[in-house]
Enzyme design. Structure first.
Site, PDB file in Angstrom:
ATOM      1  N   GLU A 192      69.802  50.183  -2.747  1.00 36.00           N
ATOM      2  CA  GLU A 192      70.442  49.737  -1.508  1.00 36.00           C
ATOM      3  C   GLU A 192      71.766  50.471  -1.286  1.00 36.00           C
ATOM      4  O   GLU A 192      72.163  50.714  -0.158  1.00 36.00           O
ATOM      5  CB  GLU A 192      70.655  48.220  -1.528  1.00 36.00           C
ATOM      6  CG  GLU A 192      69.373  47.435  -1.330  1.00 36.00           C
ATOM      7  CD  GLU A 192      68.628  47.787  -0.039  1.00 36.00           C
ATOM      8  OE1 GLU A 192      69.285  48.076   0.972  1.00 36.00           O
ATOM      9  OE2 GLU A 192      67.381  47.795  -0.055  1.00 36.00           O
ATOM     10  N   GLN A 197      73.561  54.624   4.965  1.00 34.12           N
ATOM     11  CA  GLN A 197      73.859  55.897   5.653  1.00 34.12           C
ATOM     12  C   GLN A 197      72.896  57.029   5.309  1.00 34.12           C
ATOM     13  O   GLN A 197      73.134  58.162   5.689  1.00 34.12           O
ATOM     14  CB  GLN A 197      75.283  56.420   5.324  1.00 34.12           C
ATOM     15  CG  GLN A 197      76.321  55.375   5.113  1.00 34.12           C
ATOM     16  CD  GLN A 197      77.096  55.103   6.365  1.00 34.12           C
ATOM     17  OE1 GLN A 197      76.756  55.598   7.415  1.00 34.12           O
ATOM     18  NE2 GLN A 197      78.129  54.308   6.253  1.00 34.12           N
ATOM     19  N   TYR A 275      76.561  43.381   3.116  1.00 37.18           N
ATOM     20  CA  TYR A 275      75.216  43.943   3.227  1.00 37.18           C
ATOM     21  C   TYR A 275      74.536  44.001   1.848  1.00 37.18           C
ATOM     22  O   TYR A 275      73.431  43.503   1.658  1.00 37.18           O
ATOM     23  CB  TYR A 275      75.225  45.354   3.852  1.00 37.18           C
ATOM     24  CG  TYR A 275      73.850  45.956   3.748  1.00 37.18           C
ATOM     25  CD1 TYR A 275      72.868  45.603   4.657  1.00 37.18           C
ATOM     26  CD2 TYR A 275      73.503  46.800   2.684  1.00 37.18           C
ATOM     27  CE1 TYR A 275      71.569  46.086   4.521  1.00 37.18           C
ATOM     28  CE2 TYR A 275      72.208  47.276   2.541  1.00 37.18           C
ATOM     29  CZ  TYR A 275      71.257  46.923   3.465  1.00 37.18           C
ATOM     30  OH  TYR A 275      69.971  47.377   3.311  1.00 37.18           O
ATOM     31  N   ASP A 293      70.805  45.975   8.326  1.00 36.31           N
ATOM     32  CA  ASP A 293      71.071  47.421   8.359  1.00 36.31           C
ATOM     33  C   ASP A 293      70.716  47.955   9.750  1.00 36.31           C
ATOM     34  O   ASP A 293      70.376  47.180  10.653  1.00 36.31           O
ATOM     35  CB  ASP A 293      70.303  48.143   7.247  1.00 36.31           C
ATOM     36  CG  ASP A 293      68.799  48.168   7.491  1.00 36.31           C
ATOM     37  OD1 ASP A 293      68.334  47.512   8.452  1.00 36.31           O
ATOM     38  OD2 ASP A 293      68.092  48.858   6.748  1.00 36.31           O
TER      39      ASP A 293
END
Ligand code: SF4
Length: 503
Positions: A192, A197, A275, A293
């Protein structure tokens, strides 16, 4: 007798069954009526691919269809007085293949049809054992089907939730990713972190190399900085791996062989934000959290025609609350299914595959035909551009590199010698000489450019050959092999790395 979700393997059976059934029907029955089978077959295949159909196979069914095929046309006439094709109670299509020992039907394919939010199936008379099974599975009676021979059948339906549809789709179509082999804490934490990105395809290779070099959280906790930076080289956003290493040290020192298990505990770990905490809690520990996300935000914005900037904190919060309301058990699968759906179906670029989407009946933008207009995004601000002159300095078979500062952009990574601004060859020679370099040759390299999140580097490059080993610089002379294998040099300098590789 059993009842299960269809799998891709069923596709082959379906194709074969339909092929044989259509030719059988054409031979023996009314051609016009059975021409519709082709269209029906396409619907069945499409629903299997969406993961919204179920197969019901049972010996009695086989015998029953076998009998029908041998005698009467297995056609349904009406349900509660309506034509079946128009009725919401239409439930099962039964097809048989003429391959049994007697040369007739050997297989019955019973197909539970999903309409709206319901799966509907029908079965035999009031006392058929199938009834008990179907009721046990949570189906409720919803009508009576009358066949052309006057036989009554009972129709059942079961509500299918958003979550069921999504997870059924995921079970069939979810991606086979290396970090999904288990739900190990370290594997989820690492993957993760890498996936933030960065796209899945790029992460796969890095993940495997990282895990084989540092197989446990403890290995990462005690690894040298240069080792994990090198493993991360090319993935970008190096602060992620530095934080990951800090987090690993913290967890090992605070939890030993265990790890944090609540959101509060996870948020105490250096580098773990909302997150990653939610991703670990849901994927690894199967707790009801939503890891928001970019994929989830995009799906959310299209499902709801969300008009606000999708990058805002309030959109993120709304997205989290929206999916949390719809999560109906199985948080781990629910989150991963949304991630995959966002990547494979509700795609960020190119075509959006709404026809194959298990959520299309919930989707406002699909119903309005405006999916391509979402998500709404604020126009990005202009990035700052700066010019650099980069020197690929070589003495014999070694190149000069130096470690960047401990904080700021690309901190702690290695770079080639460089200065702000663009220099002509003459200015470059003068500058290098002022720095104590004894230059025997200089050649211009092609210009290059690297785009960071908020910044762009425009680089002018020179290859410089020295006559003497440089001294007095806070730098390292590294061979090509060392540069490739030991020192982590960010991809901003990829043109210079490529040049070294070619030499
Ligand atoms: Fe996305 Fe289309 Fe599915 Fe809506 S129907 S969620 S726009 S793929």
């Amino acid at each position: 007798m059993y009842f299960r979700k269809t799998t891709n393997k069923d596709l082959l059976s379906v194709l074969s069954i339909y092929k044989k059934a259509i030719s059988y029907m054409r031979e023996h029955k009314n051609t016009e009526q059975w021409n519709d089978f082709e269209a029906l077959r396409n619907n069945v295949i499409s629903d299997i691919l969406k993961g919204i159909s179920h197969v019901l196979i049972d010996e009695d069914e086989i015998k029953s269809v076998f009998t029908l095929m041998d005698g009467e046309e297995p056609s349904y006439s009406s349900i509660d007085g309506k034509w079946i094709d128009e009725s919401p109670y239409l439930t099962i299509h039964r097809l048989a293949v003429a391959e049994h020992e007697k040369g007739y039907a050997s297989l019955c394919f019973a197909y539970g049809m999903l309409q709206g939010n319901h799966i509907r199936i029908d079965t035999h008379g009031m006392n058929h054992p199938m009834r008990r099974l179907i009721q046990k599975m949570g189906f409720m009676e919803c009508g009576v089907i009358t066949l052309s021979d006057g036989t009554k059948r009972i129709a059942y339906e079961k509500k299918v939730s958003f979550s069921d549809r999504l997870i059924s789709w995921y079970e069939l179509n979810g991606r086979d990713l290396p970090w999904r082999k288990d739900h190990d804490f370290y594997h989820v934490y690492l993957s993760e972190t890498m996936l933030q990105q960065t796209r899945v395809e790029s992460v796969k290779k890095y993940y495997q190399t990282f895990v084989s070099t540092l197989p446990t959280l403890k290995d990462l906790a005690k690894a040298d900085e240069d080792v994990y930076l090198k493993l991360w080289q090319g993935l970008g956003y190096y602060s992620r791996v530095k934080n990951l290493a800090k987090g690993a040290k913290y967890i090992v020192s605070e939890y030993g062989d265990s790890h944090p298990e609540t959101k509060e505990e996870l948020l105490q770990v250096p580098g773990i934000g909302a997150y990653t905490a939610n991703a670990i809690l849901s994927i690894c520990l199967d707790k009801p959290y939503v890891a928001v996300d970019g994929n989830l935000l995009r799906v959310f914005s299209r499902l709801t025609c969300h008009e606000k900037d999708i990058g805002s904190a309030s959109s993120r919060k709304e997205c989290e609350e929206y999916f949390l309301r719809l999560m109906d058990g199985k948080p781990s699968q629910f989150n991963q299914a949304l991630m995959d759906l966002g990547e494979l179906v509700c795609s960020p670029h190119g075509e959006i595959h709404c026809d194959a989407c298990p959520l299309n009946q919930y989707c406002l933008s699909f119903r309005k035909g405006v999916a391509y207009q979402y998500p709404r995004k604020k126009a990005p601000g202009k990035k700052k551009e700066i010019g650099l002159t980069v020197f690929l300095i070589r003495y014999q078979d070694s190149y000069l590199i130096r470690k960047r500062g401990k904080s700021g952009l690309l901190s702690s990574l290695y770079e080639f010698f460089n200065v702000d601004g663009h220099m002509s060859e003459e200015d470059a020679l003068r500058y290098l000489s002022s720095q104590g370099f004894v230059v025997s040759g200089i050649t211009g390299l092609p210009d290059s450019r690297h785009v960071f999140t908020h910044l762009i580097w425009n680089m002018k490059g020179y290859e410089v050959v020295l006559d003497q080993m440089p001294s007095g610089h806070d730098s390292v002379m590294a061979t090509k092999k060392e540069i490739m294998e030991v020192y982590s040099i960010p991809s901003a300098f990829h043109l210079f790395l490529k040049k070294i590789q070619e030499e």
